[in-house]
Design a protein around this motif. Sequence first.
Motif, mmCIF file in Angstrom:
data_model
loop_
_atom_site.group_PDB
_atom_site.id
_atom_site.type_symbol
_atom_site.label_atom_id
_atom_site.label_comp_id
_atom_site.label_asym_id
_atom_site.label_seq_id
_atom_site.Cartn_x
_atom_site.Cartn_y
_atom_site.Cartn_z
ATOM 1 N N SER A 37 66.372 67.592 12.080
ATOM 2 C CA SER A 37 65.789 68.899 12.390
ATOM 3 C C SER A 37 66.258 69.949 11.404
ATOM 4 O O SER A 37 67.437 69.992 11.031
ATOM 5 N N THR A 38 65.324 70.821 10.992
ATOM 6 C CA THR A 38 65.603 71.861 10.009
ATOM 7 C C THR A 38 64.933 73.155 10.440
ATOM 8 O O THR A 38 63.763 73.138 10.857
ATOM 9 N N VAL A 39 65.659 74.262 10.347
ATOM 10 C CA VAL A 39 65.047 75.572 10.591
ATOM 11 C C VAL A 39 64.216 75.926 9.364
ATOM 12 O O VAL A 39 64.759 76.124 8.276
ATOM 13 N N ILE A 40 62.891 75.998 9.518
ATOM 14 C CA ILE A 40 62.034 76.292 8.376
ATOM 15 C C ILE A 40 61.745 77.783 8.238
ATOM 16 O O ILE A 40 61.255 78.230 7.196
ATOM 17 N N ASP A 41 62.048 78.561 9.286
ATOM 18 C CA ASP A 41 61.908 80.011 9.197
ATOM 19 C C ASP A 41 62.627 80.652 10.374
ATOM 20 O O ASP A 41 62.698 80.071 11.461
ATOM 21 N N SER A 94 53.900 82.592 8.573
ATOM 22 C CA SER A 94 53.718 82.290 7.151
ATOM 23 C C SER A 94 53.003 80.947 7.022
ATOM 24 O O SER A 94 52.501 80.403 8.015
ATOM 25 N N LEU A 95 52.952 80.415 5.791
ATOM 26 C CA LEU A 95 52.355 79.110 5.526
ATOM 27 C C LEU A 95 53.469 78.104 5.250
ATOM 28 O O LEU A 95 54.435 78.411 4.540
ATOM 29 N N TYR A 96 53.313 76.878 5.777
ATOM 30 C CA TYR A 96 54.364 75.884 5.665
ATOM 31 C C TYR A 96 53.762 74.512 5.336
ATOM 32 O O TYR A 96 52.812 74.084 6.008
ATOM 33 N N PRO A 97 54.295 73.800 4.329
ATOM 34 C CA PRO A 97 53.838 72.430 4.065
ATOM 35 C C PRO A 97 54.455 71.476 5.088
ATOM 36 O O PRO A 97 55.667 71.465 5.289
ATOM 37 N N LEU A 98 53.624 70.686 5.736
ATOM 38 C CA LEU A 98 54.095 69.782 6.781
ATOM 39 C C LEU A 98 53.515 68.389 6.568
ATOM 40 O O LEU A 98 52.492 68.222 5.894
ATOM 41 N N GLN A 99 54.169 67.411 7.144
ATOM 42 C CA GLN A 99 53.717 66.033 7.061
ATOM 43 C C GLN A 99 53.255 65.545 8.423
ATOM 44 O O GLN A 99 53.749 66.002 9.464
#
Length: 247
Positions: free
Chosen positions: A181-185, A208-213
């Motif tokens: 797990s990572t805090v992306i914002d 915002s915009l976030y690249p996700l898999q």
Amino acid sequence: MKTKICSAILALMALPFAAQSGAVGINTTTPQATLDINGNLKIRQAPTAASTTGYQILAVNQNTGGDFEVSRLNPQLIADLATQGGTTGVAASVYSARKTAGVTLVSATVFPTGFRSVNFVNAERTVGSTAVFSDADNTYTVPSTGVYAIGFSFRYGTGLQATLLANSPGVGIVRTRNTTSTVIDSRPFSGANLVVLNLTISEGSVNSLYPLQAGDKISFGLTGSTLLDATILGTSTSSFYIYKVSN
């Protein structure tokens, strides 16, 4: 003249051409439709339509057996497919929810230190498919790889506290990928000193915009929230939205 006519007839007879029971075949002696063309089809000119109103699109059904049958297709189906939502017109990735009462914060061993997620459930969604959100862990699962627009907001109680809150709490978005797990914002609540009164503006938002898999799990919650009052949490409000904008 007779020679030319005979030559033309012989040329036509040389083509693998069949007409059986109302079916015509070109390059096939066993036509499977009213017109069955075993070969390439070329159209040199076609008029341009000013709009899609009243028109159908011709599409080839690419069957595994090689029988590429042509069918009519409503242009609206193309628009629906582009949004990945079938015939609903709503993209499969689109989801939003709003919680107006009963907020609690959920801890998980995989979360980064200090982060707890809001207990969103499918019953609180405002748009979207239940298939992309899990009540079991209060997470949104990314359906396909790409760039996603995400917005998340949280108001703690009335949104204004008469004292500075300990631990500097704020809003955060966490991505869990392959159990990591990572805090992306994130963004902390704002503190303000008004001469004799310390206040905390206890609400915040991130977008915002976030690249996700595909398969990523997204959690919406608070950072530094361990000392927040459970009673005030219960009267808090929160909402989020997420949708895919690009591959």
